[in-house]
Scaffold this motif. Structure first.
Motif, PDB file in Angstrom:
ATOM      1  N   THR A 274       0.298   8.340  -0.738  1.00 51.91           N
ATOM      2  CA  THR A 274       0.332   9.282   0.385  1.00 51.91           C
ATOM      3  C   THR A 274       0.674  10.679  -0.113  1.00 51.91           C
ATOM      4  O   THR A 274       1.528  10.829  -0.988  1.00 51.91           O
ATOM      5  CB  THR A 274       1.398   8.865   1.428  1.00 51.91           C
ATOM      6  OG1 THR A 274       1.133   7.542   1.871  1.00 51.91           O
ATOM      7  CG2 THR A 274       1.375   9.799   2.625  1.00 51.91           C
ATOM      8  N   SER A 297       5.619   6.014   0.776  1.00 48.97           N
ATOM      9  CA  SER A 297       4.639   6.840   0.065  1.00 48.97           C
ATOM     10  C   SER A 297       4.231   6.255  -1.280  1.00 48.97           C
ATOM     11  O   SER A 297       3.420   6.841  -1.994  1.00 48.97           O
ATOM     12  CB  SER A 297       5.191   8.246  -0.149  1.00 48.97           C
ATOM     13  OG  SER A 297       6.429   8.208  -0.844  1.00 48.97           O
ATOM     14  N   GLN A 332      -2.452  14.687   5.896  1.00 45.46           N
ATOM     15  CA  GLN A 332      -1.779  13.868   4.903  1.00 45.46           C
ATOM     16  C   GLN A 332      -2.714  12.760   4.422  1.00 45.46           C
ATOM     17  O   GLN A 332      -2.920  11.771   5.115  1.00 45.46           O
ATOM     18  CB  GLN A 332      -0.515  13.248   5.516  1.00 45.46           C
ATOM     19  CG  GLN A 332       0.381  12.553   4.508  1.00 45.46           C
ATOM     20  CD  GLN A 332       1.380  13.491   3.899  1.00 45.46           C
ATOM     21  OE1 GLN A 332       1.031  14.592   3.507  1.00 45.46           O
ATOM     22  NE2 GLN A 332       2.615  13.075   3.800  1.00 45.46           N
ATOM     23  N   ASN A 334      -4.064   9.417   2.753  1.00 46.39           N
ATOM     24  CA  ASN A 334      -3.373   8.136   2.664  1.00 46.39           C
ATOM     25  C   ASN A 334      -4.297   7.099   2.051  1.00 46.39           C
ATOM     26  O   ASN A 334      -5.380   6.821   2.573  1.00 46.39           O
ATOM     27  CB  ASN A 334      -2.924   7.695   4.067  1.00 46.39           C
ATOM     28  CG  ASN A 334      -2.090   6.434   4.029  1.00 46.39           C
ATOM     29  OD1 ASN A 334      -1.534   6.083   2.991  1.00 46.39           O
ATOM     30  ND2 ASN A 334      -2.009   5.750   5.141  1.00 46.39           N
TER      31      ASN A 334
END
Length: 372
Positions: A274, A297, A332, A334
């Motif tokens: 992430t 993450s 973000q 991912n």
């Protein structure tokens, strides 16, 4: 001698946001944002936005940038700077870039630049920043700062010394990059790429090659110093290692509650899944590994080591970047566990994988020996 921000900086201002003012993507002038400022360098490439002449005139009314001014990244890599070397022609800045005109009778531009490389200054920026995904600092917070400013002659001596040190560090970085390039070249020579393998290897998905694939804990943990239980996230994984100096220690009970789901052991493969550093990875090797809880993450891959050498997997990711390249509608990025599980790679004979791992080990020893 202590000097306030106002005593050192004669004029502080920002660039302009397009919004209702102008449109991006039109014209031949470069529109500089924080992504273009790195280590006292202005990086202009094909990804740099462009604006037309009218936009440049409009921006310049606010920024008033000129030769000798310092550009300051106020978000992301906070404190990164660029000293404008020539009269700025054909470019200007956006609102996340601050421009400072210094009183050069008090401070040299390069000395001011180095002030913002010092840990105490970086700590101030971090503790006075705001934001969730990307931290930023406001101009009014900078204006509260004070600086130790020695006489100009002393500043010149300090700058000369730091320039030499930075040159040595940069040479070392380039040497390490060259050694990594050597490993990549060896990998491609032995195995090729996923799109063009060196020979006909068997293929399998990572789900088939791992005993377990999971991500870290969703949500936070209670910080508690002295527990020697660590909460490791994306920022702790870089330079092929897990760095515990920035990892918070957490409550033992919370650690025990969540550890079973993500039980890290020596030899496990960790990859950032992430954020901005997606794809950075490490093989768990630290003695603190079994006292480590991962944040969401970071993904954990427990490889079947009779089928897959973790070092081979690590460099498979390094060489075949499409394994972690993702398209995301959100800010973000991912790398979903479902994609990791479904990723198909070639599986060379273990003898070949181990030969490659031995080669990496020898190169890494060379890095260590040259460093010391």
């Amino acid at each position: 001698m202590k000097k306030t921000f106002a005593e050192v900086v004669l004029l502080a201002r920002t660039g302009l946001n397009p919004r209702k003012n102008f449109k991006l993507g039109q014209g031949n002038n470069n529109y500089i944002t924080i992504k273009n400022i790195k280590n006292n360098t202005l990086v202009i490439d094909e990804n740099t936005d462009v604006v037309d002449d009218e936009a440049i005139k409009l921006i310049h009314k606010r920024s008033k940038i000129k030769k000798g001014d310092i550009l300051f990244a106020s978000i992301g890599r906070m404190g990164d700077m660029y000293i404008i070397e020539d009269d700025p022609v054909g470019w200007d800045i956006n609102e996340s870039v601050f421009a400072f005109t210094l009183d050069t009778n008090i401070v040299r531009q390069k000395y001011f630049y180095y002030i913002f490389r010092v840990k105490s200054t970086l700590d101030y920026l971090a503790s006075n920043s705001s934001g969730s995904t990307f931290k930023s600092i406001k101009m009014n917070q900078l204006k509260k700062m004070t600086f130790d400013i020695p006489p100009l002659e002393k500043q010149d001596q300090i700058v000369a010394t730091l320039d030499k040190v930075c040159n040595v560090i940069e040479m070392r970085k380039q040497e390490l990059i060259s050694l990594d390039d050597l490993i990549k070249a060896r990998f491609v020579e032995m195995f090729g790429t996923l799109d063009n393998p060196a020979q006909k290897f068997e293929k399998a998905t990572l789900k088939e090659l791992c005993n377990k694939i999971t991500d870290g804990k969703h949500g936070g943990c209670t910080s508690e110093e002295g527990t020697k239980r660590y909460f490791v996230g994306a920022r702790e994984i870089y330079n092929d290692e897990v760095h515990y100096d920035t990892a918070p220690e957490i409550n033992v009970d919370e650690f025990e509650k969540d550890y079973k789901r993500c039980n890290i052991e020596i030899g496990d493969f960790l990859i950032v899944n992430t954020g901005a550093t997606i794809g950075k990875s490490a093989i768990a090797s630290d003695e603190r590994t079994e006292h480590t809880l991962l944040q969401k993450s970071v993904a954990l891959l427990k490889v079947k080591q009779e089928l897959l050498n973790p070092m081979f997997l690590k460099w498979c990711y390094r060489v075949n970047t499409r394994m972690y390249m993702v398209e995301s509608a959100s800010a973000q990025p991912n790398l979903l566990l479902s994609k990791i599980n479904a990723t198909e790679i070639y599986v060379p004979d273990m003898k070949l994988q181990n030969q490659f791992a031995d080669f990496v080990h020898q190169v890494n020893k060379s890095k260590f020996i040259r460093h010391y």
